[in-house]
Write an enzyme that holds these catalytic residues in place. Structure first.
Site, PDB file in Angstrom:
ATOM      1  CG  HIS A 141      -9.775  -5.883   0.863  1.00 51.37           C
ATOM      2  ND1 HIS A 141      -9.941  -7.021   1.237  1.00 51.37           N
ATOM      3  CD2 HIS A 141      -8.326  -5.671   0.842  1.00 51.37           C
ATOM      4  CE1 HIS A 141      -8.714  -7.603   2.110  1.00 51.37           C
ATOM      5  NE2 HIS A 141      -7.974  -6.646   1.834  1.00 51.37           N
TER       6      HIS A 141
ATOM      7  CD  GLU B  99      -3.006  -1.328   2.264  1.00 55.43           C
ATOM      8  OE1 GLU B  99      -2.866  -0.433   3.239  1.00 55.43           O
ATOM      9  OE2 GLU B  99      -3.393  -2.458   2.536  1.00 55.43           O
TER      10      GLU B  99
ATOM     11  CD  GLU C 259      -4.438  -8.019   1.726  1.00 48.99           C
ATOM     12  OE1 GLU C 259      -5.221  -7.119   2.277  1.00 48.99           O
ATOM     13  OE2 GLU C 259      -3.242  -7.622   1.931  1.00 48.99           O
TER      14      GLU C 259
ATOM     15  CG  ASP D 125     -12.344  -9.078   2.096  1.00 48.53           C
ATOM     16  OD1 ASP D 125     -11.483  -9.163   3.016  1.00 48.53           O
ATOM     17  OD2 ASP D 125     -12.429  -8.155   1.160  1.00 48.53           O
TER      18      ASP D 125
ATOM     19  CG  ASN E  93      -0.542  -7.058  -1.326  1.00 50.54           C
ATOM     20  OD1 ASN E  93      -0.944  -7.687  -2.097  1.00 50.54           O
ATOM     21  ND2 ASN E  93      -1.186  -6.916   0.108  1.00 50.54           N
TER      22      ASN E  93
HETATM   23  O1  G3I Z   1      -3.469  -7.841  19.009  1.00 54.04           O
HETATM   24  C1  G3I Z   1      -4.034  -6.624  19.300  1.00 54.04           C
HETATM   25  C2  G3I Z   1      -4.624  -7.267  20.572  1.00 54.04           C
HETATM   26  O2  G3I Z   1      -3.763  -7.270  21.607  1.00 54.04           O
HETATM   27  C3  G3I Z   1      -5.798  -5.902  21.024  1.00 54.04           C
HETATM   28  O3  G3I Z   1      -6.107  -6.358  22.294  1.00 54.04           O
HETATM   29  C4  G3I Z   1      -6.632  -5.562  20.149  1.00 54.04           C
HETATM   30  C5  G3I Z   1      -7.243  -4.374  20.454  1.00 54.04           C
HETATM   31  O4  G3I Z   1      -8.301  -4.034  19.499  1.00 54.04           O
HETATM   32  O5  G3I Z   1      -5.970  -5.174  19.072  1.00 54.04           O
HETATM   33  C6  G3I Z   1      -5.320  -6.293  18.378  1.00 54.04           C
HETATM   34  O6  G3I Z   1      -4.707  -5.939  17.064  1.00 54.04           O
HETATM   35  C7  G3I Z   1      -5.533  -5.901  16.181  1.00 54.04           C
HETATM   36  C8  G3I Z   1      -5.086  -6.931  15.037  1.00 54.04           C
HETATM   37  O7  G3I Z   1      -5.777  -6.828  13.738  1.00 54.04           O
HETATM   38  C9  G3I Z   1      -5.110  -8.220  15.593  1.00 54.04           C
HETATM   39  O8  G3I Z   1      -6.268  -8.846  15.857  1.00 54.04           O
HETATM   40  C10 G3I Z   1      -5.812  -4.321  15.644  1.00 54.04           C
HETATM   41  O9  G3I Z   1      -6.315  -3.716  16.771  1.00 54.04           O
HETATM   42  C11 G3I Z   1      -6.638  -4.450  14.408  1.00 54.04           C
HETATM   43  O10 G3I Z   1      -6.385  -2.953  13.777  1.00 54.04           O
HETATM   44  C12 G3I Z   1      -5.942  -5.237  13.355  1.00 54.04           C
HETATM   45  O11 G3I Z   1      -6.699  -5.405  12.113  1.00 54.04           O
HETATM   46  C13 G3I Z   1      -5.925  -5.764  11.005  1.00 54.04           C
HETATM   47  C14 G3I Z   1      -5.947  -4.939  10.089  1.00 54.04           C
HETATM   48  O12 G3I Z   1      -5.274  -5.450   8.901  1.00 54.04           O
HETATM   49  C15 G3I Z   1      -4.915  -3.646  10.411  1.00 54.04           C
HETATM   50  O13 G3I Z   1      -5.211  -2.856   9.467  1.00 54.04           O
HETATM   51  C16 G3I Z   1      -7.036  -7.040  10.406  1.00 54.04           C
HETATM   52  O14 G3I Z   1      -6.954  -8.096  11.414  1.00 54.04           O
HETATM   53  C17 G3I Z   1      -6.489  -7.303   9.044  1.00 54.04           C
HETATM   54  O15 G3I Z   1      -7.304  -8.324   8.564  1.00 54.04           O
HETATM   55  C18 G3I Z   1      -6.179  -6.248   8.255  1.00 54.04           C
HETATM   56  O16 G3I Z   1      -5.820  -6.982   7.006  1.00 54.04           O
HETATM   57  C19 G3I Z   1      -5.287  -5.740   6.043  1.00 54.04           C
HETATM   58  C20 G3I Z   1      -3.882  -6.093   5.292  1.00 54.04           C
HETATM   59  O17 G3I Z   1      -2.786  -6.572   6.425  1.00 54.04           O
HETATM   60  C21 G3I Z   1      -3.704  -5.200   4.221  1.00 54.04           C
HETATM   61  N1  G3I Z   1      -4.631  -4.766   3.680  1.00 54.04           N
HETATM   62  C22 G3I Z   1      -5.818  -4.509   4.017  1.00 54.04           C
HETATM   63  C23 G3I Z   1      -6.338  -5.508   5.045  1.00 54.04           C
HETATM   64  C24 G3I Z   1      -7.728  -5.240   5.623  1.00 54.04           C
HETATM   65  O18 G3I Z   1      -7.462  -3.875   6.219  1.00 54.04           O
END
Ligand code: G3I
Length: 320
Positions: free
Chosen positions: A208, A131, A238, A240, A172
């Site tokens: 997405h 990105e 990715e 969906d 990516n």
């Molecule tokens: O692990 C912490 C946890 O310790 C904490 O308690 C919790 C509180 O909210 O947060 C947890 O981290 C989260 C993480 O996912 C793991 O679950 C983050 O808040 C959350 O923001 C994060 O979201 C991820 C997101 O990327 C971040 O931008 C999604 O799971 C993930 O599916 C998503 O994937 C991204 C790709 O990497 C890049 N392309 C876009 C895609 C969708 O955003």
């Protein structure tokens, strides 16, 4: 699967947010993910990101990433590794620092040397830079771009290749699934790297999409061809396709068609080598956290019944 190297699903570990409260689903989920034969590839959804692998400078921690990468190895699956340099989920110590060019160069080199070095030989592909573009095709502002300009991309790809010569090195991004200024921007990155003799092997289209407003199969074919003609492979990394909730026969049918069109475009264009959906189980999707009114973007519902889009994917993969 119709000339693709793999059809896969990204997955996470029980520790991650999206999994909380769904403990009773884990057994059935794991059976589908690892034992059903549905998937030949996986990607750690979060565990290899900077904030998890280098939370403090020089303090590397591979625990979360290893949960998924070890299961990929155990199950003989292709592994896509995600992501070495990205402005989001970046450790605070990097993002909040005031770095000279040389300091940031060293930080990038050390990160990639350790992280790509740790998983050396295991990754079919690395998302080396994720990105880097704005929607108009210009470079996105980030600590990397603001300090080093375009050079950070060259440094990241060069270092990744030195560390793991076997890994396919991908750029990516999202919204590359139809011709646009952003798609042209990604083509510009490929040409720039190749012009400098720097290895880039592929472009990842995150894919997405939105079921109610998905592009046509011809638009997808044009976008994929636009990258393949530059001499790189393409993958849907990715996938969906979300919808405005509640899921109805109408938007589920739109989703079915959108999945069939995009997967079908990848199958049809030589050079598009794989498809990864971004988890497979609706309750574990990132979508509702970011788009609260939307959801149901994947192929299995909460009760583990399949979306109609599952059949659309099968038709695309079997050229029906
Ligand atoms: O692990 C912490 C946890 O310790 C904490 O308690 C919790 C509180 O909210 O947060 C947890 O981290 C989260 C993480 O996912 C793991 O679950 C983050 O808040 C959350 O923001 C994060 O979201 C991820 C997101 O990327 C971040 O931008 C999604 O799971 C993930 O599916 C998503 O994937 C991204 C790709 O990497 C890049 N392309 C876009 C895609 C969708 O955003």
């Amino acid at each position: 699967k119709a000339g693709l190297k793999y059809f896969g699903a990204a997955t996470d570990t029980p520790g991650f947010r999206e999994r909380a409260g769904h403990e009773s689903a884990y057994a059935q989920y794991d059976q589908i993910m690892w034992d059903s034969g549905e998937f030949g590839q996986t990607t750690p959804t979060n565990g290899q990101k900077w904030t998890f692998v280098e939370p403090t400078r020089g303090g590397f921690n591979y625990t979360e990433g290893e949960v998924v990468t070890s299961l990929a190895k155990k199950n003989g699956m292709y592994l896509r590794c995600h992501a070495l340099v990205w402005h989001s989920q970046l450790a605070a110590w990097v993002e909040q620092g005031t770095w000279t060019k040389d300091e940031l160069r060293q930080i990038i080199v050390d990160h990639i040397t350790n992280v790509a070095g740790h998983w050396k030989g295991q990754c079919y592909a690395w998302d080396v830079v994720n990105e880097a573009l704005n929607e108009d095709g210009t470079y996105r502002e980030s600590v990397f771009y603001n300090v080093l300009g375009e050079e950070y991309l060259k440094l990241a790809f060069k270092t990744a290749h030195q560390v793991d010569p076997k890994a396919k090195l991908y750029y990516n991004d999202y919204n590359l699934e139809w011709p646009s200024a952003k798609t042209e921007g990604a083509q510009r990155i490929v040409k720039m790297l190749k012009a400098e003799g720097i290895r880039i092997d592929g472009v990842g289209l995150q894919a997405h999409l939105v079921a109610e407003s998905a592009p046509t199969i011809d638009q997808h074919i044009d976008a994929i061809r636009g990258f393949a003609k530059l001499g790189v492979e393409v993958a849907l990394t990715e996938l969906d396709i979300r919808m405005t909730m509640p899921a109805t026969d109408v938007n589920l049918a739109q989703q079915r068609s959108a999945y069939k069109n995009l997967v079908g475009a990848c199958v049809q264009v030589c050079g598009c080598i794989g498809v990864t959906i971004w988890d497979f189980y609706d309750p574990f999707s990132w979508i509702p956290y970011v788009f609260p009114a939307e959801g149901a973007g994947l192929l299995w519902f909460e009760d583990f019944s399949k979306h109609p889009a599952y059949d659309g994917v099968v038709e695309a993969l079997t050229n029906k």
